[in-house]
Design a protein around this motif. Structure first.
Motif, mmCIF file in Angstrom:
data_model
loop_
_atom_site.group_PDB
_atom_site.id
_atom_site.type_symbol
_atom_site.label_atom_id
_atom_site.label_comp_id
_atom_site.label_asym_id
_atom_site.label_seq_id
_atom_site.Cartn_x
_atom_site.Cartn_y
_atom_site.Cartn_z
ATOM 1 N N ILE A 1 30.783 43.270 29.378
ATOM 2 C CA ILE A 1 32.225 43.083 29.478
ATOM 3 C C ILE A 1 32.890 44.231 28.715
ATOM 4 O O ILE A 1 32.591 44.456 27.543
ATOM 5 N N ASP A 2 33.771 44.961 29.385
ATOM 6 C CA ASP A 2 34.483 46.067 28.752
ATOM 7 C C ASP A 2 35.656 45.545 27.931
ATOM 8 O O ASP A 2 36.169 44.444 28.177
ATOM 9 N N ARG A 3 36.096 46.346 26.977
ATOM 10 C CA ARG A 3 37.241 45.997 26.134
ATOM 11 C C ARG A 3 38.441 45.657 27.021
ATOM 12 O O ARG A 3 38.752 46.381 27.955
ATOM 13 N N GLY A 4 39.069 44.529 26.728
ATOM 14 C CA GLY A 4 40.255 44.112 27.465
ATOM 15 C C GLY A 4 39.972 43.309 28.725
ATOM 16 O O GLY A 4 40.894 42.814 29.360
ATOM 17 N N GLU A 5 38.719 43.178 29.103
ATOM 18 C CA GLU A 5 38.354 42.413 30.295
ATOM 19 C C GLU A 5 38.025 40.974 29.938
ATOM 20 O O GLU A 5 37.462 40.709 28.880
ATOM 21 N N SER A 6 38.303 40.088 30.851
ATOM 22 C CA SER A 6 37.804 38.720 30.733
ATOM 23 C C SER A 6 36.397 38.704 31.334
ATOM 24 O O SER A 6 36.029 39.612 32.089
ATOM 25 N N PRO A 7 35.613 37.675 31.023
ATOM 26 C CA PRO A 7 34.300 37.574 31.674
ATOM 27 C C PRO A 7 34.407 37.587 33.206
ATOM 28 O O PRO A 7 33.594 38.218 33.887
ATOM 29 N N TYR A 8 35.417 36.918 33.747
ATOM 30 C CA TYR A 8 35.593 36.863 35.199
ATOM 31 C C TYR A 8 35.885 38.252 35.764
ATOM 32 O O TYR A 8 35.289 38.669 36.766
ATOM 33 N N GLU A 9 36.779 38.993 35.119
ATOM 34 C CA GLU A 9 37.091 40.347 35.577
ATOM 35 C C GLU A 9 35.854 41.238 35.528
ATOM 36 O O GLU A 9 35.611 42.028 36.447
ATOM 37 N N ALA A 10 35.082 41.108 34.458
ATOM 38 C CA ALA A 10 33.859 41.915 34.334
ATOM 39 C C ALA A 10 32.855 41.566 35.431
ATOM 40 O O ALA A 10 32.230 42.452 36.015
ATOM 41 N N ALA A 11 32.690 40.268 35.706
ATOM 42 C CA ALA A 11 31.748 39.841 36.743
ATOM 43 C C ALA A 11 32.141 40.409 38.106
ATOM 44 O O ALA A 11 31.295 40.913 38.849
ATOM 45 N N LEU A 12 33.439 40.350 38.429
ATOM 46 C CA LEU A 12 33.906 40.898 39.701
ATOM 47 C C LEU A 12 33.713 42.412 39.751
ATOM 48 O O LEU A 12 33.263 42.956 40.761
ATOM 49 N N ARG A 13 34.041 43.096 38.649
ATOM 50 C CA ARG A 13 33.889 44.553 38.598
ATOM 51 C C ARG A 13 32.424 44.948 38.763
ATOM 52 O O ARG A 13 32.092 45.846 39.547
ATOM 53 N N GLU A 14 31.543 44.282 38.025
ATOM 54 C CA GLU A 14 30.116 44.612 38.105
ATOM 55 C C GLU A 14 29.561 44.367 39.511
ATOM 56 O O GLU A 14 28.742 45.147 40.006
ATOM 57 N N THR A 15 29.998 43.302 40.159
ATOM 58 C CA THR A 15 29.535 43.009 41.524
ATOM 59 C C THR A 15 30.011 44.091 42.487
ATOM 60 O O THR A 15 29.258 44.525 43.369
ATOM 61 N N TRP A 16 31.240 44.559 42.293
ATOM 62 C CA TRP A 16 31.749 45.646 43.127
ATOM 63 C C TRP A 16 30.967 46.937 42.859
ATOM 64 O O TRP A 16 30.536 47.620 43.791
ATOM 65 N N GLU A 17 30.764 47.269 41.579
ATOM 66 C CA GLU A 17 30.068 48.514 41.236
ATOM 67 C C GLU A 17 28.614 48.504 41.700
ATOM 68 O O GLU A 17 28.119 49.512 42.195
ATOM 69 N N GLU A 18 27.943 47.387 41.548
ATOM 70 C CA GLU A 18 26.506 47.339 41.816
ATOM 71 C C GLU A 18 26.152 47.037 43.267
ATOM 72 O O GLU A 18 25.068 47.394 43.715
ATOM 73 N N ALA A 19 27.062 46.366 44.004
ATOM 74 C CA ALA A 19 26.708 45.965 45.369
ATOM 75 C C ALA A 19 27.806 46.210 46.401
ATOM 76 O O ALA A 19 27.640 45.848 47.567
ATOM 77 N N SER A 20 28.923 46.788 45.992
ATOM 78 C CA SER A 20 30.060 47.049 46.900
ATOM 79 C C SER A 20 30.590 45.773 47.537
ATOM 80 O O SER A 20 31.009 45.773 48.691
ATOM 81 N N ILE A 21 30.553 44.680 46.785
ATOM 82 C CA ILE A 21 31.065 43.404 47.285
ATOM 83 C C ILE A 21 32.339 43.058 46.519
ATOM 84 O O ILE A 21 32.324 42.983 45.284
ATOM 85 N N ASP A 22 33.424 42.842 47.254
ATOM 86 C CA ASP A 22 34.702 42.450 46.659
ATOM 87 C C ASP A 22 34.841 40.936 46.770
ATOM 88 O O ASP A 22 35.078 40.403 47.852
ATOM 89 N N LEU A 23 34.683 40.259 45.639
ATOM 90 C CA LEU A 23 34.776 38.796 45.628
ATOM 91 C C LEU A 23 36.162 38.303 45.251
ATOM 92 O O LEU A 23 36.373 37.092 45.143
#
Length: 146
Positions: free
Chosen positions: A54-76
């Protein structure tokens, strides 16, 4: 995405803590799993869900969505998670928060993995018995009663 040492140091400097988050995607009776890179410093070549720090200023939910986009190109972002739970990270302080997304069937996504993964696939529980799962997956599966 750049993978230089300077980029890695910049990303690490944005992080405030050791907490992490990810998205477990279940479609029918299949789970989307990514195989960690052989160069990964923790649990290389194991299969698990997309996720990360989780990056500074992110919520766990925001981090999970960002990581899923970065790692698999999936926008949830258009979807809602159906369950959320946290577990202690292995061998370090902090927690991993999992957001569970369920779909009736495998979505028609154009999945593209990044440098952090070797491969990806949709797996049934039976198929997951024969692959090298990331240790955190066992906790997640037990939490879901599987």
């Amino acid at each position: 995405m750049p993978t230089s040492r300077a980029h890695s140091l910049m990303v690490k400097s944005r992080r405030r803590n050791k907490d992490a988050a990810g998205c477990m995607i279940i479609a029918g009776n299949h789970f989307l799993l990514l195989q960690r890179s052989k160069k990964s410093y923790t649990e290389p070549l194991t299969w698990g869900i997309p996720g990360g720090r989780i990056d500074r200023g992110e919520s766990p939910y925001e981090a999970a969505l960002r990581e899923t986009w970065e790692e698999a190109s999936i926008d949830l972002t258009p979807y809602y998670f159906v369950e959320k739970f946290s577990q202690p990270l292995q061998n370090e302080s902090g927690y991993f928060t999992t957001f569970v997304f369920q779909f009736p069937q495998i979505p028609d996504w154009d999945i593209e993995i990044d440098y952090e993964s070797e491969d990806w696939g949709w797996f049934t529980l039976q198929q997951m018995e024969s692959i090298n799962l990331h240790p955190g997956m066992y906790y997640a599966m037990a939490k879901l009663g599987m």
